[in-house]
Design a protein around this motif. Structure first.
Motif, short mmCIF file in Angstrom:
data_model
loop_
_atom_site.label_atom_id
_atom_site.label_comp_id
_atom_site.label_asym_id
_atom_site.label_seq_id
_atom_site.Cartn_x
_atom_site.Cartn_y
_atom_site.Cartn_z
N GLY A 1 0.81 -1.23 0.00
CA GLY A 1 0.00 0.00 0.00
C GLY A 1 0.84 1.27 0.00
N THR A 2 2.09 1.16 0.45
CA THR A 2 2.92 2.37 0.55
C THR A 2 3.76 2.62 -0.70
OG1 THR A 2 4.54 1.00 1.70
CG2 THR A 2 3.14 2.42 3.08
N VAL A 3 4.32 1.55 -1.29
CA VAL A 3 5.29 1.73 -2.38
C VAL A 3 4.83 1.09 -3.70
CG1 VAL A 3 7.66 1.22 -3.15
CG2 VAL A 3 7.23 1.82 -0.76
N VAL A 4 4.43 -0.16 -3.65
CA VAL A 4 4.19 -0.90 -4.91
C VAL A 4 2.86 -0.48 -5.55
CG1 VAL A 4 4.09 -3.18 -6.00
CG2 VAL A 4 5.62 -2.81 -4.06
N PHE A 5 1.79 -0.41 -4.74
CA PHE A 5 0.49 -0.01 -5.28
C PHE A 5 -0.09 1.15 -4.47
CE2 PHE A 5 0.84 -4.65 -6.14
CZ PHE A 5 0.91 -4.58 -7.52
N PRO A 6 0.57 2.32 -4.50
CA PRO A 6 0.06 3.43 -3.68
C PRO A 6 -1.34 3.90 -4.10
CG PRO A 6 1.86 4.16 -5.11
CD PRO A 6 1.79 2.68 -5.24
N GLN A 7 -1.74 3.55 -5.36
CA GLN A 7 -3.08 3.96 -5.82
C GLN A 7 -4.15 2.93 -5.50
OE1 GLN A 7 -2.74 6.85 -7.02
NE2 GLN A 7 -0.56 6.78 -7.48
N ALA A 8 -3.81 1.86 -4.78
CA ALA A 8 -4.80 0.80 -4.52
C ALA A 8 -6.05 1.39 -3.88
CB ALA A 8 -4.20 -0.27 -3.62
N GLN A 9 -7.20 0.85 -4.29
CA GLN A 9 -8.47 1.42 -3.82
C GLN A 9 -8.81 0.97 -2.40
OE1 GLN A 9 -7.86 -0.34 -6.56
NE2 GLN A 9 -8.79 0.59 -8.37
N LEU A 10 -8.25 -0.18 -1.97
CA LEU A 10 -8.51 -0.65 -0.60
C LEU A 10 -7.21 -1.17 0.00
CD1 LEU A 10 -10.40 -1.37 1.77
CD2 LEU A 10 -10.98 -3.50 0.59
N LYS A 11 -6.83 -0.57 1.13
CA LYS A 11 -5.57 -0.97 1.79
C LYS A 11 -5.86 -1.44 3.21
CE LYS A 11 -3.05 2.59 -0.73
NZ LYS A 11 -2.21 3.79 -0.63
N ILE A 12 -5.38 -2.62 3.51
CA ILE A 12 -5.60 -3.18 4.84
C ILE A 12 -4.23 -3.41 5.48
CG2 ILE A 12 -6.65 -5.10 6.14
CD1 ILE A 12 -8.75 -4.03 4.36
N PHE A 13 -4.13 -3.10 6.78
CA PHE A 13 -2.90 -3.42 7.52
C PHE A 13 -3.29 -4.41 8.61
CE2 PHE A 13 0.69 -2.77 10.39
CZ PHE A 13 1.75 -2.68 9.49
N LEU A 14 -2.80 -5.65 8.47
CA LEU A 14 -3.14 -6.72 9.42
C LEU A 14 -2.04 -6.87 10.46
CD1 LEU A 14 -4.40 -9.88 7.45
CD2 LEU A 14 -5.75 -8.15 8.60
N THR A 15 -2.41 -6.90 11.72
CA THR A 15 -1.41 -7.16 12.76
C THR A 15 -1.94 -8.23 13.71
OG1 THR A 15 -2.31 -5.51 14.26
CG2 THR A 15 -0.53 -4.79 12.82
N ALA A 16 -1.08 -8.71 14.57
CA ALA A 16 -1.44 -9.60 15.68
C ALA A 16 -0.23 -9.57 16.60
CB ALA A 16 -1.72 -11.02 15.19
N SER A 17 -0.42 -9.96 17.86
CA SER A 17 0.71 -9.91 18.79
C SER A 17 1.80 -10.88 18.32
CB SER A 17 0.25 -10.31 20.19
OG SER A 17 -0.08 -11.68 20.20
N PRO A 18 3.08 -10.60 18.65
CA PRO A 18 4.16 -11.52 18.22
C PRO A 18 3.93 -12.94 18.72
CG PRO A 18 5.09 -9.51 19.16
CD PRO A 18 3.60 -9.44 19.36
N GLU A 19 3.40 -13.09 19.96
CA GLU A 19 3.19 -14.43 20.51
C GLU A 19 2.15 -15.19 19.69
OE1 GLU A 19 3.36 -11.63 22.26
OE2 GLU A 19 5.31 -12.02 23.22
N GLU A 20 1.06 -14.49 19.35
CA GLU A 20 0.01 -15.14 18.55
C GLU A 20 0.53 -15.49 17.15
OE1 GLU A 20 -2.92 -16.29 19.20
OE2 GLU A 20 -3.55 -16.67 17.12
N ARG A 21 1.32 -14.60 16.57
CA ARG A 21 1.86 -14.86 15.23
C ARG A 21 2.81 -16.06 15.26
NH1 ARG A 21 4.89 -10.58 13.47
NH2 ARG A 21 4.71 -9.28 15.30
N ALA A 22 3.62 -16.12 16.32
CA ALA A 22 4.56 -17.25 16.44
C ALA A 22 3.79 -18.56 16.60
CB ALA A 22 5.49 -17.03 17.62
N LYS A 23 2.69 -18.52 17.38
CA LYS A 23 1.88 -19.73 17.57
C LYS A 23 1.31 -20.21 16.25
CE LYS A 23 -0.19 -18.84 21.91
NZ LYS A 23 -1.45 -18.37 22.46
N ARG A 24 0.85 -19.26 15.41
CA ARG A 24 0.29 -19.62 14.10
C ARG A 24 1.36 -20.24 13.21
NH1 ARG A 24 -3.06 -14.05 12.90
NH2 ARG A 24 -4.48 -14.20 14.66
N ARG A 25 2.53 -19.64 13.22
CA ARG A 25 3.62 -20.17 12.38
C ARG A 25 4.03 -21.56 12.87
NH1 ARG A 25 7.14 -16.12 9.17
NH2 ARG A 25 5.34 -16.35 7.86
N TYR A 26 4.06 -21.73 14.20
CA TYR A 26 4.42 -23.02 14.80
C TYR A 26 3.46 -24.10 14.30
CZ TYR A 26 5.35 -26.40 18.55
OH TYR A 26 5.67 -27.54 19.26
#
Ligand code: C5P
Length: 227
Positions: A132-157
């Motif tokens: 959304g910032t560099v490659v497609f700055p003109q995109a009509q819908l931009k989403i920024f997804l986050t989650a806590s590092p612990e939750e993200r690590a659990k998902r990757r695990y």
């Protein structure tokens, strides 16, 4: 990027669910998908295989590598020089090297046009750090997804275990935090939400809830063509 091609960007740190959400949405909408992280991972895999460390050679790899994405049963198979590397690029060592290589401005520049070429009708779901910032700055819908590092690590695990790959949770948390730090602090296209992005914290959300929410936002933005 042609202004007439609808683009939805999904940016955020590793393990926030972007890849899964992107794939499900692309299948639901019948749109193309760009897993931009795979381009950095492919560059890293090739660099590791050839033991390449110098910037000019890394940039050469990013420019010249022969890659192909083949849809197979709703997933994307990744080919490098005709060889299947779908699982090989997911290894932690490759991800880690990818995040180092991704800090090199020349590598990012070399991958820019490759990424923009994915924006073709009927639409594109683009997953990454700087969609959304560099490659497609003109995109009509931009989403920024986050989650806590612990939750993200659990998902990757969980993902790694399902693939039969051995993993250690505390090590994954440490590795994700190190990668977040590198991605956020680099000067070339650091990980940050675009000013016009919608923030979604997925720590307490299921994948289905995230998909549902993005679908609602997409139908508000693009109307009945995506309903
Ligand atoms: O998303 P994924 O974990 O596959 O990305 C691997 C690495 O590639 C990330 O840690 C990040 O450093 C880099 N990357 C990037 N810009 C993108 C996508 C990925 O810098 N658009």
């Amino acid at each position: 990027m042609s202004a007439s091609v609808p683009v939805i960007t999904l940016d955020g740190p590793g393990g926030a669910g972007k890849g899964t959400v992107c794939l499900l949405l692309a299948n639901k909408l019948g749109w193309h998908m760009l897993d931009s992280g795979s381009l950095y991972r492919l560059t890293a895999l090739e660099a590791l295989r050839k033991d390449v460390r110098k910037e000019p050679q890394l940039i050469e790899i990013a420019k010249k590598m022969d890659i192909e994405y083949v849809p197979v049963k709703g997933q994307l198979q990744v080919l490098l020089d005709g060889r299947e590397v779908t699982d090989a690029i997911r290894a932690e060592a490759v991800g880690s090297r990818a995040s180092e290589i991704a800090a090199i401005a020349g590598v990012r520049q070399a991958l820019l046009e490759r990424q923009r070429a994915f924006a073709v009708a009927p639409g594109l779901l683009a997953d990454g750090r700087d969609m959304g910032t560099v490659v497609f700055p003109q995109a009509q819908l931009k989403i920024f997804l986050t989650a806590s590092p612990e939750e993200r690590a659990k998902r990757r695990y969980k993902q790694l275990k399902e693939k039969g790959i051995d993993a250690n949770l505390p090590e994954l948390v440490a590795e994700l935090k190190a990668r977040d730090k590198r991605d956020c602090e680099r000067s070339a296209a650091p990980l940050k939400a675009a000013a016009d992005a919608i923030l979604l914290d997925t720590t307490e959300m299921s994948i289905e809830q995230v998909v549902e929410q993005v679908m609602q936002l997409a139908s508000q933005r693009f109307g009945s063509s995506v309903a």
